[in-house]
Design an enzyme around this catalytic site. Sequence first.
Site, mmCIF file in Angstrom:
data_model
loop_
_atom_site.group_PDB
_atom_site.id
_atom_site.type_symbol
_atom_site.label_atom_id
_atom_site.label_comp_id
_atom_site.label_asym_id
_atom_site.label_seq_id
_atom_site.Cartn_x
_atom_site.Cartn_y
_atom_site.Cartn_z
ATOM 1 C CG LEU A 51 63.185 45.462 29.046
ATOM 2 C CD1 LEU A 51 63.022 45.086 27.582
ATOM 3 C CD2 LEU A 51 64.671 45.559 29.395
ATOM 4 C CG ASP A 52 56.930 43.467 28.793
ATOM 5 O OD1 ASP A 52 56.461 44.617 28.837
ATOM 6 O OD2 ASP A 52 56.556 42.607 27.969
ATOM 7 N N PRO A 53 58.600 43.733 32.933
ATOM 8 C CG PRO A 53 57.146 44.235 34.697
ATOM 9 C CD PRO A 53 57.229 44.228 33.197
ATOM 10 C CB ALA A 55 62.113 41.669 29.217
#
Length: 311
Positions: A51-53, A55
Amino acid sequence: MTTVSPRPRMARRALDGVLLLDKPVGLSSNDALMRAKRLYQAKKAGHTGTLDPLASGLLPLCFGEATKFSQDLLEADKTYEATMRLGVRTTTGDAEGDVLDTRDVSCDEAAVRAALARFVGEIVQVPPMYSALKRDGKPLYEYARAGQTVEREGRTVTIRALALVSCALPDVTFRVTCSKGTYVRTLAEDIGEALGCGAHLTMLRRTGVGPLTLEHAVTLDALDAATQDERDARLAPVDALLSTFPCVKLDAALATRFLHGQRLKLSELAARPDAAEGGRVRVYDADDRLLGVARASEGVLAPERLVVTGA
């Protein structure tokens, strides 16, 4: 001269289960995993897809035997709540990038709803340059940071559901359930182009991964403040990852054969699993302990993955 003895290493624990973590903005998935692994003093742990930083939201972490089934969540549909700002395009497709251009926003809520409806179903996305997708062994974001743009092939993804949550123009919040490999940043940009004004993503929060939901997730701060017993109580059983599969129960003799990797005839079972031909099945013993996952095909139940501990 006084010598200082090295601090003894804390013993690692053999844990089996699934932690539903609510990842904060600004932390990478790997950093979140390592913090949780340290808190649990776990021998073995892994996440189920990054999960992207930038997000936040649901990041399922697998411990011990649960790591055998992490691929199932990698393949699962995901649900997000996202906010996009219309009228502004950026280099990265989100608020971290430099502004490429600005345009007037002349649409209304009805136009936004109509645009969202156009993106439900199978769509083709061109992966963003600022992504971890690799080209010639090199992540696309490395090319982007060097000021290079490389050709990317469109990929077909499926938008299962796309609903408007709020519309306070130029900001639009929507909820999307999508197949693996979907870039929500790209979806926001494409919706913006469909509205004639462009857009970029300003917020992304994951609320669901397969059968798992954010409502049962816990934050790292809460875990940090908890006792070990309280932390352990937050672990869901291994079969929480498999709840969408039909199940079958085996008697002691069949369970022993199954755990030795033997194929079982469906006619030997007390009750046949309600599985499609070639479908996967959760397998339990008579005491409701998970033994693993099997595939039902051609009248046979074939072991696919075994749970060593019966977790």
